[in-house]
Design a protein around this motif. Structure first.
Motif, PDB file in Angstrom:
ATOM      1  N   PRO A 209     -50.315 -38.525  -2.905  1.00  0.00           N
ATOM      2  CA  PRO A 209     -49.578 -37.260  -2.779  1.00  0.00           C
ATOM      3  C   PRO A 209     -48.058 -37.438  -2.811  1.00  0.00           C
ATOM      4  N   PHE A 210     -47.556 -38.528  -2.213  1.00  0.00           N
ATOM      5  CA  PHE A 210     -46.126 -38.807  -2.256  1.00  0.00           C
ATOM      6  C   PHE A 210     -45.708 -39.216  -3.666  1.00  0.00           C
ATOM      7  N   ASN A 211     -46.557 -39.997  -4.337  1.00  0.00           N
ATOM      8  CA  ASN A 211     -46.230 -40.443  -5.689  1.00  0.00           C
ATOM      9  C   ASN A 211     -46.145 -39.273  -6.655  1.00  0.00           C
ATOM     10  N   PHE A 212     -47.051 -38.299  -6.526  1.00  0.00           N
ATOM     11  CA  PHE A 212     -46.990 -37.113  -7.380  1.00  0.00           C
ATOM     12  C   PHE A 212     -45.659 -36.382  -7.178  1.00  0.00           C
ATOM     13  N   ALA A 213     -45.315 -36.151  -5.914  1.00  0.00           N
ATOM     14  CA  ALA A 213     -44.100 -35.386  -5.607  1.00  0.00           C
ATOM     15  C   ALA A 213     -42.853 -36.138  -6.045  1.00  0.00           C
ATOM     16  N   GLY A 214     -42.812 -37.437  -5.809  1.00  0.00           N
ATOM     17  CA  GLY A 214     -41.649 -38.228  -6.197  1.00  0.00           C
ATOM     18  C   GLY A 214     -41.471 -38.286  -7.701  1.00  0.00           C
ATOM     19  N   ALA A 215     -42.570 -38.504  -8.430  1.00  0.00           N
ATOM     20  CA  ALA A 215     -42.487 -38.575  -9.890  1.00  0.00           C
ATOM     21  C   ALA A 215     -42.048 -37.228 -10.470  1.00  0.00           C
ATOM     22  N   ALA A 216     -42.540 -36.137  -9.893  1.00  0.00           N
ATOM     23  CA  ALA A 216     -42.141 -34.813 -10.368  1.00  0.00           C
ATOM     24  C   ALA A 216     -40.652 -34.577 -10.123  1.00  0.00           C
ATOM     25  N   ALA A 217     -40.161 -34.961  -8.950  1.00  0.00           N
ATOM     26  CA  ALA A 217     -38.731 -34.795  -8.648  1.00  0.00           C
ATOM     27  C   ALA A 217     -37.876 -35.601  -9.614  1.00  0.00           C
ATOM     28  N   LEU A 218     -38.305 -36.823  -9.917  1.00  0.00           N
ATOM     29  CA  LEU A 218     -37.564 -37.641 -10.872  1.00  0.00           C
ATOM     30  C   LEU A 218     -37.554 -36.981 -12.249  1.00  0.00           C
ATOM     31  N   GLN A 219     -38.682 -36.437 -12.661  1.00  0.00           N
ATOM     32  CA  GLN A 219     -38.761 -35.770 -13.958  1.00  0.00           C
ATOM     33  C   GLN A 219     -37.832 -34.561 -14.019  1.00  0.00           C
ATOM     34  N   VAL A 220     -37.750 -33.832 -12.922  1.00  0.00           N
ATOM     35  CA  VAL A 220     -36.840 -32.684 -12.851  1.00  0.00           C
ATOM     36  C   VAL A 220     -35.389 -33.148 -12.998  1.00  0.00           C
ATOM     37  N   MET A 221     -35.031 -34.236 -12.317  1.00  0.00           N
ATOM     38  CA  MET A 221     -33.667 -34.760 -12.408  1.00  0.00           C
ATOM     39  C   MET A 221     -33.349 -35.255 -13.818  1.00  0.00           C
ATOM     40  N   LEU A 267     -30.369 -26.847  -7.120  1.00  0.00           N
ATOM     41  CA  LEU A 267     -29.299 -25.887  -6.857  1.00  0.00           C
ATOM     42  C   LEU A 267     -28.080 -26.127  -7.733  1.00  0.00           C
ATOM     43  N   ARG A 268     -27.947 -27.319  -8.279  1.00  0.00           N
ATOM     44  CA  ARG A 268     -26.784 -27.633  -9.116  1.00  0.00           C
ATOM     45  C   ARG A 268     -27.161 -28.752 -10.067  1.00  0.00           C
ATOM     46  N   ARG A 269     -26.370 -28.898 -11.100  1.00  0.00           N
ATOM     47  CA  ARG A 269     -26.506 -30.054 -11.978  1.00  0.00           C
ATOM     48  C   ARG A 269     -25.533 -31.113 -11.506  1.00  0.00           C
ATOM     49  N   ALA A 270     -26.049 -32.245 -11.104  1.00  0.00           N
ATOM     50  CA  ALA A 270     -25.195 -33.323 -10.615  1.00  0.00           C
ATOM     51  C   ALA A 270     -24.457 -33.971 -11.774  1.00  0.00           C
ATOM     52  N   PHE A 281     -32.328 -29.954  -3.733  1.00  0.00           N
ATOM     53  CA  PHE A 281     -33.697 -29.588  -4.084  1.00  0.00           C
ATOM     54  C   PHE A 281     -34.183 -28.421  -3.229  1.00  0.00           C
ATOM     55  N   VAL A 282     -34.770 -27.459  -3.893  1.00  0.00           N
ATOM     56  CA  VAL A 282     -35.396 -26.331  -3.209  1.00  0.00           C
ATOM     57  C   VAL A 282     -36.834 -26.238  -3.681  1.00  0.00           C
ATOM     58  N   VAL A 283     -37.770 -26.132  -2.728  1.00  0.00           N
ATOM     59  CA  VAL A 283     -39.179 -25.909  -3.052  1.00  0.00           C
ATOM     60  C   VAL A 283     -39.563 -24.533  -2.519  1.00  0.00           C
ATOM     61  N   GLU A 284     -40.098 -23.696  -3.406  1.00  0.00           N
ATOM     62  CA  GLU A 284     -40.434 -22.316  -3.061  1.00  0.00           C
ATOM     63  C   GLU A 284     -41.932 -22.090  -3.209  1.00  0.00           C
ATOM     64  N   GLY A 285     -42.470 -21.246  -2.361  1.00  0.00           N
ATOM     65  CA  GLY A 285     -43.872 -20.861  -2.463  1.00  0.00           C
ATOM     66  C   GLY A 285     -44.839 -21.921  -1.987  1.00  0.00           C
ATOM     67  N   TYR A 286     -44.384 -22.808  -1.110  1.00  0.00           N
ATOM     68  CA  TYR A 286     -45.283 -23.856  -0.620  1.00  0.00           C
ATOM     69  C   TYR A 286     -45.995 -23.364   0.638  1.00  0.00           C
ATOM     70  N   ASP A 287     -47.319 -23.244   0.540  1.00  0.00           N
ATOM     71  CA  ASP A 287     -48.126 -22.689   1.631  1.00  0.00           C
ATOM     72  C   ASP A 287     -49.325 -23.617   1.878  1.00  0.00           C
ATOM     73  N   PRO A 288     -49.089 -24.774   2.492  1.00  0.00           N
ATOM     74  CA  PRO A 288     -50.156 -25.756   2.616  1.00  0.00           C
ATOM     75  C   PRO A 288     -51.031 -25.554   3.845  1.00  0.00           C
ATOM     76  N   HIS A 289     -52.185 -26.201   3.823  1.00  0.00           N
ATOM     77  CA  HIS A 289     -53.005 -26.362   5.016  1.00  0.00           C
ATOM     78  C   HIS A 289     -52.304 -27.339   5.969  1.00  0.00           C
ATOM     79  N   PRO A 290     -52.777 -27.459   7.221  1.00  0.00           N
ATOM     80  CA  PRO A 290     -52.136 -28.365   8.180  1.00  0.00           C
ATOM     81  C   PRO A 290     -52.201 -29.830   7.742  1.00  0.00           C
ATOM     82  N   PRO A 291     -51.359 -30.677   8.336  1.00  0.00           N
ATOM     83  CA  PRO A 291     -51.367 -32.102   8.005  1.00  0.00           C
ATOM     84  C   PRO A 291     -52.717 -32.751   8.367  1.00  0.00           C
ATOM     85  N   ILE A 292     -52.999 -33.877   7.727  1.00  0.00           N
ATOM     86  CA  ILE A 292     -54.144 -34.708   8.066  1.00  0.00           C
ATOM     87  C   ILE A 292     -53.604 -36.101   8.371  1.00  0.00           C
TER      88      ILE A 292
END
Length: 298
Positions: A209-221, A267-270, A281-292
């Protein structure tokens, strides 16, 4: 073709049902399958931050930003309240000194004592070192990220837009050899940036789950830096496993219904890839179940 979180849940179920029971490096043991793929559509800002449990996406992005600095010491991470790399230097400290220091006390010493941090907070030539300062046989350092961005801008049809961290000559000095080891990029004729990330070893419950989020953030950058739009993130796993002390947690997660992906935007282009900060970074619409909760196998 499924683009949603159900891909992940199906893989989780497959490992539980068909995984080969193996003794692994950590001694904990795993259920393992070999070879898996998932595809995530990042167009429109969608990002694969799992919703069937809470994923601390800011921690994943902070880790990615740390990789991009080329750093290899956990002190900057701890100053950002990121503790996901502490287990390895803590285990080394306990093993080498015989002191049964608590994790809290160890982290406090790393933060407060720079000399102690230099000795005991070092992870060796892990991800960031290889991405930004790969040491060639002639002694020159190679910045793979800078080369990638330059190629995205100047020759986006290239089939050589990739970077990796599996530096055979430096593996023995690493606290943990790279798991997500190769990232390759592809630009479509209409300006979408695609990524294929190969992960040789996958802790499916905690790590992926961390790898998915990190790779996506890198792709966005990267898309932002190259005037492109995020396209598809293709994830490929080699040894995909559940640790034997994660099985109950996996079953709990499988009992939850996935919700829609959140969206990520900047929010800006670095000015450069080195200038992004977590506040961008802004994440919108995140509505997760509780942590495990689950323990990391070291």
């Amino acid at each position: 073709m499924r683009q949603s979180e159900q891909q992940y849940l199906d893989l989780l179920a497959h490992v539980l049902e068909a995984g080969d029971r193996r003794v692994d490096r950590t001694g904990v043991g795993t259920l393992s399958v070999f070879g898996a793929m998932m595809r995530f559509d990042l167009s429109g800002g969608s990002v694969p931050i799992l919703t069937t449990k809470t994923v601390w996406w800011k921690t994943a992005v902070k880790e990615m930003l740390w990789f991009l600095t080329g750093g290899t010491n956990i002190r900057p991470l701890l100053l950002e309240n990121v503790r996901i790399w502490t287990d390895w230097p803590l285990a080394a400290y306990r093993r080498e000194t015989g002191e049964e220091i608590s994790q809290v006390d160890f982290e406090r010493r790393i933060v407060e004592d720079e000399v102690f941090a230099l000795r005991w907070g070092e992870l060796g030539p892990v991800y960031g070192k290889q991405w930004r300062r790969w040491l060639g046989p002639d002694g020159r350092e190679h910045d793979q990220i800078a080369t990638l961005i330059a190629t995205l801008r100047s020759n986006p049809a290239s089939r050589r837009m990739l970077f990796h961290a599996w530096n055979v000559g430096e593996l023995e000095g690493m606290a943990l050899p790279p798991c997500h080891m190769v990232y390759q990029y592809h630009v479509t004729s209409d300006g979408r940036l695609n990524c294929l990330m190969y992960q040789r070893s996958v802790d499916l419950l905690l790590g992926a789950p961390f790898n998915f989020a990190g790779a996506a953030a890198l792709q966005v950058m990267l898309a932002d830096q190259a005037d492109l739009r995020p396209g598809e993130l293709v994830w490929v796993g080699g040894d995909v496993h559940l640790y034997l002390n994660h099985l109950d947690q996996a079953r709990e997660q499988l009992g939850r219904a996935p919700r829609g992906w959140p969206r990520m935007r900047l929010l800006r282009r670095a000015g450069s890839i080195d200038d992004y900060r977590i506040g961008d970074f802004v994440v919108e619409g995140y509505d997760p179940h509780p942590p495990i909760r689950a323990e990391v196998a070291v």
